[in-house]
Design a protein around this motif. Sequence first.
Motif, PDB file in Angstrom:
ATOM      1  N   GLY A  94      39.665  87.145   6.139  1.00 19.05           N
ATOM      2  CA  GLY A  94      39.115  86.051   6.945  1.00 19.05           C
ATOM      3  C   GLY A  94      37.993  85.331   6.212  1.00 19.05           C
ATOM      4  N   GLU A 112      42.793  85.358   3.042  1.00 20.93           N
ATOM      5  CA  GLU A 112      43.406  85.318   4.375  1.00 20.93           C
ATOM      6  C   GLU A 112      43.253  86.657   5.087  1.00 20.93           C
ATOM      7  OE1 GLU A 112      47.872  84.864   6.168  1.00 20.93           O
ATOM      8  OE2 GLU A 112      47.341  83.620   4.445  1.00 20.93           O
ATOM      9  N   SER A 127      44.669  84.084  -2.444  1.00 20.63           N
ATOM     10  CA  SER A 127      44.937  83.608  -1.083  1.00 20.63           C
ATOM     11  C   SER A 127      45.214  84.770  -0.131  1.00 20.63           C
ATOM     12  CB  SER A 127      46.086  82.601  -1.073  1.00 20.63           C
ATOM     13  OG  SER A 127      47.267  83.196  -1.546  1.00 20.63           O
ATOM     14  N   GLU A 128      45.884  85.836  -0.608  1.00 18.59           N
ATOM     15  CA  GLU A 128      46.121  87.021   0.223  1.00 18.59           C
ATOM     16  C   GLU A 128      44.810  87.688   0.617  1.00 18.59           C
ATOM     17  OE1 GLU A 128      48.753  89.948  -1.418  1.00 18.59           O
ATOM     18  OE2 GLU A 128      50.245  88.433  -1.948  1.00 18.59           O
TER      19      GLU A 128
END
Length: 96
Positions: free
Chosen positions: A70, A67, A63-64
């Motif tokens: 993008g 995110e 998820s890091e």
Amino acid sequence: MLTGKQKRYLRSLAHHLQPIFQVGKGGTNDQVIRHITEALERRELIKVSILNNNLDDPQEIASELAEGAGAELVQLIGRTIVLYKESREYKQIELP
């Protein structure tokens, strides 16, 4: 946001790819995210592997990275992450 059909299609394309980045015990940082962003612009679909010496949760790392770059998280199997981001200049993949 990708639909289930689009994710399934991207997983089929990513099946034969080799991971081009590895996240080691240093974890994720701005430099890794920048390199992943540049690779996604060129390739649109990449695999990232998490080495065994990294004790962080693979879901958090995935998820890091998604995110920070993008990108969309297409798949996380074990310690392998598949990311997709539509390219502006080098578009190759047509989603269904």
